[in-house]
Design an enzyme around this catalytic site. Structure first.
Site, PDB file in Angstrom:
ATOM      1  N   HIS A 172      -9.570   1.048   4.845  1.00  0.00           N
ATOM      2  CA  HIS A 172      -8.297   1.245   5.562  1.00  0.00           C
ATOM      3  C   HIS A 172      -8.542   2.194   6.732  1.00  0.00           C
ATOM      4  O   HIS A 172      -9.344   3.130   6.636  1.00  0.00           O
ATOM      5  CB  HIS A 172      -7.244   1.829   4.608  1.00  0.00           C
ATOM      6  N   GLU A 217      -6.951   4.581   7.824  1.00  0.00           N
ATOM      7  CA  GLU A 217      -6.734   6.009   7.506  1.00  0.00           C
ATOM      8  C   GLU A 217      -7.952   6.587   6.793  1.00  0.00           C
ATOM      9  O   GLU A 217      -8.275   7.765   6.973  1.00  0.00           O
ATOM     10  CB  GLU A 217      -5.444   6.153   6.676  1.00  0.00           C
ATOM     11  N   GLY A 255       2.780  -1.174   4.318  1.00  0.00           N
ATOM     12  CA  GLY A 255       2.824   0.242   3.979  1.00  0.00           C
ATOM     13  C   GLY A 255       4.252   0.688   3.738  1.00  0.00           C
ATOM     14  O   GLY A 255       4.823   0.503   2.656  1.00  0.00           O
ATOM     15  N   GLY A 256       4.873   1.266   4.754  1.00  0.00           N
ATOM     16  CA  GLY A 256       6.196   1.878   4.615  1.00  0.00           C
ATOM     17  C   GLY A 256       7.231   1.002   3.930  1.00  0.00           C
ATOM     18  O   GLY A 256       7.949   1.454   3.026  1.00  0.00           O
ATOM     19  N   ASN A 267       0.872  -1.173   0.000  1.00  0.00           N
ATOM     20  CA  ASN A 267       0.000   0.000   0.000  1.00  0.00           C
ATOM     21  C   ASN A 267       0.911   1.225   0.000  1.00  0.00           C
ATOM     22  O   ASN A 267       1.487   1.568   1.035  1.00  0.00           O
ATOM     23  CB  ASN A 267      -0.892  -0.041   1.246  1.00  0.00           C
ATOM     24  N   TRP A 268       1.055   1.841  -1.152  1.00  0.00           N
ATOM     25  CA  TRP A 268       2.014   2.943  -1.284  1.00  0.00           C
ATOM     26  C   TRP A 268       1.460   4.256  -0.735  1.00  0.00           C
ATOM     27  O   TRP A 268       2.185   5.254  -0.674  1.00  0.00           O
ATOM     28  CB  TRP A 268       2.444   3.100  -2.752  1.00  0.00           C
ATOM     29  N   LYS A 269       0.178   4.256  -0.387  1.00  0.00           N
ATOM     30  CA  LYS A 269      -0.462   5.441   0.208  1.00  0.00           C
ATOM     31  C   LYS A 269      -0.210   6.673  -0.677  1.00  0.00           C
ATOM     32  O   LYS A 269      -0.150   6.550  -1.892  1.00  0.00           O
ATOM     33  CB  LYS A 269       0.001   5.628   1.659  1.00  0.00           C
ATOM     34  N   SER A 291       3.221  -2.281  10.365  1.00  0.00           N
ATOM     35  CA  SER A 291       4.657  -2.374  10.661  1.00  0.00           C
ATOM     36  C   SER A 291       5.269  -3.716  10.284  1.00  0.00           C
ATOM     37  O   SER A 291       6.158  -4.214  10.981  1.00  0.00           O
ATOM     38  CB  SER A 291       4.925  -2.036  12.132  1.00  0.00           C
ATOM     39  N   GLU A 331      -5.483  -5.044  10.502  1.00  0.00           N
ATOM     40  CA  GLU A 331      -4.472  -4.019  10.739  1.00  0.00           C
ATOM     41  C   GLU A 331      -4.798  -3.272  12.026  1.00  0.00           C
ATOM     42  O   GLU A 331      -5.610  -2.325  12.014  1.00  0.00           O
ATOM     43  CB  GLU A 331      -4.455  -3.017   9.577  1.00  0.00           C
ATOM     44  N   GLY A 385       2.424   2.075  10.884  1.00  0.00           N
ATOM     45  CA  GLY A 385       3.417   3.135  10.780  1.00  0.00           C
ATOM     46  C   GLY A 385       4.124   3.458  12.087  1.00  0.00           C
ATOM     47  O   GLY A 385       4.801   4.478  12.180  1.00  0.00           O
TER      48      GLY A 385
HETATM   49  P1  PGA Z   1       2.786   0.215   7.674  1.00  0.00           P
HETATM   50  O1  PGA Z   1       1.335   0.436   7.025  1.00  0.00           O
HETATM   51  O2  PGA Z   1       3.331  -1.072   7.081  1.00  0.00           O
HETATM   52  O3  PGA Z   1       3.562   1.414   7.258  1.00  0.00           O
HETATM   53  O4  PGA Z   1       2.595   0.100   9.148  1.00  0.00           O
HETATM   54  C1  PGA Z   1       0.461  -0.647   6.832  1.00  0.00           C
HETATM   55  C2  PGA Z   1      -0.835  -0.163   6.229  1.00  0.00           C
HETATM   56  O5  PGA Z   1      -1.310   0.915   6.595  1.00  0.00           O
HETATM   57  O6  PGA Z   1      -1.419  -0.847   5.361  1.00  0.00           O
END
Ligand code: PGA
Length: 251
Positions: free
Chosen positions: A100, A102, A234-235, A12-14, A213, A170, A176
């Site tokens: 998600h 977010e 994500g990251g 997930n490159w956000k 994470s 999640e 994050g």
């Molecule tokens: P993260 O994000 O790996 O940076 O914790 C995961 C996500 O939000 O899908």
């Protein structure tokens, strides 16, 4: 991991990077999957919407799927700034993330809105990755399993199957932050989710991803859990070496 369910490693490159960055990352990943002896997993990347076309082109012919990060519940209409699921499909996507945390937090999306988006994804022929997860306060209060059960009941639409739906667990407090639940807590939650999905889903065939994470250093411990069928990253998915190493952990 239960190898009857092929693991899915999803990035997930956000809202990160411009088209050139996304294209380079897509090319790099595609090249690695073509090089032979790739790990036994499915690959998915979810770029920012504006970069979807260049990433679709960059991974063409490679076993790398492309997905959206969100979609609207309607097929079309007066919804300025939104993207319909069928537009994602038209652009070459096979998947879309819905719900998600977010989106739930930034855009006030509730379970019903997420179920409507997942239904739109299904109608457009996309696999919906439905995200669930408790906040830290909910976990501390001992309510994590109840919260996730409520999210599963409310966010998965009628007609969902193990073929058109993936669940991503999640925990909000792990996204994050560099913090993760214990492997015992992850396994317990995934088994709980498998036990409470609606009857239209063949629970034994459903892929349930862990997200929050995930890094090369913790991926193997998470991915070897019996009810963890992949990762939503994500990251670490922004660095192809790290994303690839997470896929390698499915061996
Ligand atoms: P993260 O994000 O790996 O940076 O914790 C995961 C996500 O939000 O899908």
């Amino acid at each position: 991991m239960d190898h009857a369910r092929r693991p899915l490693i999803a990035g997930n490159w956000k809202m990160n990077g411009l088209a050139a960055d996304a294209e380079a990352r897509g090319r790099d990943l595609a090249g690695r999957t073509r090089a032979g002896d790739a790990p036994p997993c499915d690959w998915l990347v979810c770029p920012p919407a504006t970069a979807i076309p260049v990433v679709v082109a960059a991974v063409a012919g490679a076993p790398v799927a492309v997905g959206g990060q969100d979609c609207h519940a309607a097929a079309s209409g007066a919804h300025t700034g939104d993207i319909a699921a069928r537009m994602l499909a038209d652009a070459g996507c096979g998947y879309v993330i819905v719900g998600h945390s977010e989106r739930r937090a930034d855009h006030g999306e509730d379970d019903a809105a997420i179920a409507a988006k997942a239904a739109a994804a299904h109608a457009a022929g996309l696999v919906a990755i439905v995200c669930v997860g408790e906040t830290e306060a909910e976990r501390d209060a001992g309510r994590a399993h109840a919260v996730v059960a409520r999210q599963i009941a409310g966010s998965i639409p009628a007609g969902a199957t193990a073929a058109n739906t993936v669940v991503a667990y999640e925990p909000v407090w792990a996204i994050g932050t560099g913090r993760t639940p214990t492997v015992d807590d992850v396994q317990a939650m995934h088994a709980h989710i498998r036990g409470c999905v609606p009857p239209s889903i063949d629970a034994a065939a459903l892929r349930i991803l862990y997200g929050g994470s995930v890094k090369p250093g913790n991926a193997a411990a998470l991915l070897r859990l019996p009810d963890v069928d992949g990762a939503l990253v994500g990251g670490a998915s922004l660095v192809v070496d790290d994303f690839w190493a997470i896929g390698e952990a499915t061996r």
